[in-house]
Every structure is written in structure tokens, then in C-alpha cells.
Design a protein around this motif. Sequence first.
Motif, short mmCIF file in Angstrom:
data_model
loop_
_atom_site.label_atom_id
_atom_site.label_comp_id
_atom_site.label_asym_id
_atom_site.label_seq_id
_atom_site.Cartn_x
_atom_site.Cartn_y
_atom_site.Cartn_z
N GLU A 1 10.81 91.07 72.00
CA GLU A 1 12.58 91.50 71.75
C GLU A 1 13.69 90.94 72.64
OE1 GLU A 1 13.57 93.76 69.24
OE2 GLU A 1 15.46 92.37 68.46
N ARG B 1 4.98 90.65 72.64
CA ARG B 1 5.09 91.90 71.80
C ARG B 1 6.11 91.84 70.14
NH1 ARG B 1 6.18 98.15 73.93
NH2 ARG B 1 7.78 97.65 75.15
N ASP B 2 6.48 92.57 69.54
CA ASP B 2 7.61 92.02 68.63
C ASP B 2 7.71 90.98 68.47
OD1 ASP B 2 8.54 94.76 70.06
OD2 ASP B 2 9.88 93.62 71.19
MG LIG Z 1 10.38 95.26 72.97
#
Ligand SMILES: [Mg+2]
Length: 236
Positions: A102, A123-124
Motif C-alpha cells: 500500500e 501485499r496489502d
Molecule cells: Mg504495507
Amino acid sequence: MEKPNYRPFAPLIPDEMIQRAERLGAALLADGMIGMGIPFEGCMDAQISPVHDSMRIVGTAYTVSTASGDNLPIHLAIYSGKEGYVLIIDGKGHADHPYLGELMTSATKAVGLKGIVLDGLVRDKQALIELGLPVFAKGFMPRGPIKKEPGEINTAISCGGVTVHPGDLIVGDADGVVVVPRDRIEAVIEASEKKLDYEEKRKITIAEYEKKRKQGMDPGELAPQWVKDKSTEFGL
Ligand SMILES: [Mg+2]
Ligand SMILES: O=C([O-])CC(=O)C(=O)O
């Protein structure tokens, strides 16, 4: 210590070409590369897919090379990123750590880069969907990335089995990612636009056939000419 191999940006692809490529999308551009001697019609490996099917990306390649889950070169590339470029990361398909999430994707968006294509994991996922910046990767993993070596920036790389030079045209959508070599962009777009004309005509023929059939009229022939020619060739 030896200076890292960081090269200058290739010039941006002109807006007019970007707009024509936006209208075409990945599949038609791949069709436009048929017979041009471009390996695999410029298509990256099928595992590289958008984090969300609605994500579409068209822009000029800005390349990064790294390995083993090391995201330091990606941080350095993001903070010197420029509007209109797409970050293409050769992560060597590393599958033990993700390379970004993110925060790095928000920073990518903040500097005006158009999106990210990565030969590796992220990820995220949920936050990336909400951010909406197009991210194409091989999958997801929650583990944290590593920060170590400087890697390379704006050198020729390999991403998803395709060679990418800084300045190449990158087009990604729900079908995957294609790379059009810089010196072939005009020819490929022209060939793809011809295919688009064919497809638009073909869709009208198919719709008319269906309408006539549903109205109980003789719908005529549905097979295109090339199928009829093949049928004749095989004596069908
Ligand atoms: Mg992160
Ligand atoms: O922590 C990191 O380096 C990667 C990450 O999750 C983010 O960019 O949000």
C-alpha cells in the motif's frame, strides 16, 4: 564503492500514440505484433495479472531490476519517478517475499507514475484495489520485503519472460501485459487498428445473424471467409 547502474529516462511516448494504444488494449496489440518477429508477440507470462480486473495501464516503460525480495531499488525508483511512466520491475519471479504494498503504491501514485508491473509478489491487496493505481503482479504474500542492494534503474530488463527496454510501450488490462518495442510502436498500432476494424465489422455480422435467427428469418452464413477457405482446403 562502484556507483549503481542508474540510467536516464527514455523520452515519453507521444500522447497521440498513447491514446491510440488505450483504445486498442492488450489483446489487439498482441494481434498487431503477429508476424513481426517479436518473441511471444510481446506478451508477458500469464501469471502476471492485475490486482483487480478493472485495472488498465498504458504508458512508457521505466525499468527497475532487483532480486530476492529486495525492494530498495524500487523505493529509489519511485522517489525519482516522473509523470506518465510505468514502473516495470524485474523481480526475477522471487516467490518468498512480496516487493511492495500500500505505502509504495500510494507513493507511486503521488509522483504521477501510471502504475506498476512486477515479476514478483505484492501485499496489502485490499488497499491496492481501493487505491485504484493499476498494479500487475504474480500474486500476494503478507511477509515483509527486504532492503539491501541498489539494483539497476532504466537498463534493459526481463519481466514475465519478455525483454523490456526503457521507453517501450507497456499495455496491461484484464488479459495481461504486452510490451511493444519502441521502434515498432507505429507499425504495431497500425496493424492492431486494422484488426480492430475487422473485429467491429465481425461483431455487427454476428449481431445481425442472431437477430435474424431470433426473428425466424434466414440468417445467412455466420462463418467468416477465412473459415470457409479452410473448409474448402480440407474438403469439408
Ligand atoms: Mg504495507
Ligand atoms: O513495507 C513495505 O516495504 C511494503 C509494503 O507493505 C508497503 O509498501 O505498504
